[in-house]
Design an enzyme around this catalytic site. Structure first.
Site, short mmCIF file in Angstrom:
data_model
loop_
_atom_site.label_atom_id
_atom_site.label_comp_id
_atom_site.label_asym_id
_atom_site.label_seq_id
_atom_site.Cartn_x
_atom_site.Cartn_y
_atom_site.Cartn_z
N ASP A 106 28.90 41.96 37.38
CA ASP A 106 29.84 43.02 37.72
C ASP A 106 31.30 42.56 37.68
OD1 ASP A 106 30.99 45.32 38.56
OD2 ASP A 106 30.19 45.27 40.59
N ASP A 135 34.77 47.35 32.81
CA ASP A 135 33.80 47.24 33.90
C ASP A 135 32.36 47.09 33.39
OD1 ASP A 135 32.56 47.33 36.38
OD2 ASP A 135 32.51 49.53 36.40
#
Ligand SMILES: *[C@@H]1O[C@H](CO)[C@@H](O)[C@H](O)[C@H]1NC(C)=O
Ligand SMILES: *[C@@H]1O[C@H](CO)[C@@H](O)[C@H](O)[C@H]1NC(C)=O
Length: 376
Positions: free
Chosen positions: A95, A261
């Protein structure tokens, strides 16, 4: 207080020490870790629900952004890295949109001989309640560092995964400082605070594959073609600022506030661009799948410009591959785009996994910049 001071001192040391180095895999040491791409989705509406929950958190400026937050849907599309903590192995979500490292969502963390409780609690934003902070040996790709971790006491939406490896900018981190990247650097495992991320689409009808790679401390030139172009990272996320868009022959000027992201599945574009995207590609928003749907395969390329460099996705790159329909609960006879409406409020553009499977990405904390290159 003590932890804040420590991290500020560490940052000064890091910046002074590495500024002369350029990123290149020749600047060993680097640490490599292979990834597994997994999809357990049965209905695309669930992807959209999870991405939207995440996007709302970004828009709200929440410091903690965790995959699965705000939704009870227990399905995931994600890249997983095997992470050994103490003597346990966890499957963590890769992440770049959050910076804290968390374990214990599925496999419970058992404190062992290398673990040390700090006695502090840390906030958990997925699920409810709090977590506890420990310091333990965290090992990825065969290299171990002493690392602060959050241990979840409750969580949901993790689809059987164990937590998160937070690779976001260190300024985003609350608790669990220093970040894993900072520790790799300060504990001598890498010589520059640079992360290279290689993702690849699933091929055929597979729902899982070993097909990605993280390179800590450099980039892997076998994973991209051409050169990497860099743009300044816009805090607090790995932010980018596209200022031009193209759908087929239509050009649009206007700025977007974007985030690179790895924890978002789809590609989100600002509303003013999305409207033109529907027109230019001939699609419509489909409420039952949550995706853009087409009767006829679109032919227009979609591009955007960051810092003078154009990034293009051809239709085959922004459409769900037909061989994957079974994994997404989609039926044949139509086409579906992985491009969705990011709204008006900032951030309104997310370059998620669907983009990063076609573009190699580089997160360079040392020089506060983001690099992108065409994936090989
Ligand atoms: C997927 O979920 C949405 C929203 O809950 C629902 O409307 C749709 O019928 C579902 N599709 C399938 C194929 O189950
Ligand atoms: C669309 O993009 C692809 C890949 O970048 C490129 O090869 C192709 O020439 C583009 N097509 C048009 C019509 O610009």
């Amino acid at each position: 207080m003590a932890r804040v001071a420590l991290s500020a001192a560490l940052f000064t040391f890091v910046a002074g020490f590495t500024s002369a180095l350029t990123i290149d895999e020749r600047h060993a040491p680097v640490v490599r870790a292979s990834l597994v791409r997994l999809s357990t989705i049965t209905n695309t509406s669930n992807i959209v629900a999870q991405d939207n929950a995440r996007l709302s958190k970004f828009k709200a400026g929440s410091e903690f952004v965790a995959t699965g937050s705000g939704t009870a849907v227990n399905e995931v599309v994600t890249y997983i890295v095997k992470t050994v903590v103490g003597s346990q192995t966890f499957n963590l979500i890769v992440d770049t949109g959050s910076s804290n490292t968390w374990v214990g969502a599925n496999t419970k963390y058992t404190p062992g001989s290398t673990s040390q409780s700090t006695g502090q609690t840390v906030s958990v934003t997925y699920g409810s309640g709090h977590g506890n902070e420990y310091i333990d040996l965290v090992s990825i790709g065969g290299e171990a560092v002493k690392q602060s971790i959050g241990v979840a006491t409750s969580s949901n939406g993790f689809g059987g995964l164990d937590g998160i490896l937070g690779l976001g900018p260190e300024g985003l981190t609350q608790n669990t400082l220093p970040t894993f990247m900072q520790n790799l650097l300060s504990q001598g495992k890498i010589s520059t605070n640079v992360l290279g991320v290689s993702f690849a689409p699933l091929s055929g009808s597979a729902s899982q594959a070993s097909n990605g790679e993280l390179t800590f401390g450099g980039v892997d030139s076998s994973r991209y073609t051409g050169s990497i172009t860099f743009t300044n990272a816009i805090a607090p996320y790995w932010g980018v600022s596209p200022n031009q868009f193209k759908i087929g022959s239509v050009s649009l000027l206007g700025s977007a506030s974007g985030i690179v992201d790895t924890g978002t599945t789809l590609i989100y574009i600002p509303s003013f661009v999305f409207t033109e995207f529907l027109l230019g590609t001939g699609g419509r928003s489909d409420s039952s799948t949550g995706l853009v749907k087409y009767r006829k395969k679109p032919s227009a390329n979609f591009s955007f410009v960051i810092g003078g460099t154009t990034y293009t996705l051809a239709p085959d790159q922004y459409l769900v591959p037909a061989a994957q329909y079974g994994n997404f609960g989609l039926t044949s006879g139509a086409f579906y785009a992985v491009v969705a409406d990011g709204g008006v409020q900032s951030p309104n553009m997310i370059l998620g996994m669907s983009f990063l499977e076609y573009y190699y990405s580089v997160y360079d904390s040392t020089n506060n910049r983001i690099g992108l290159a065409r994936a090989r």
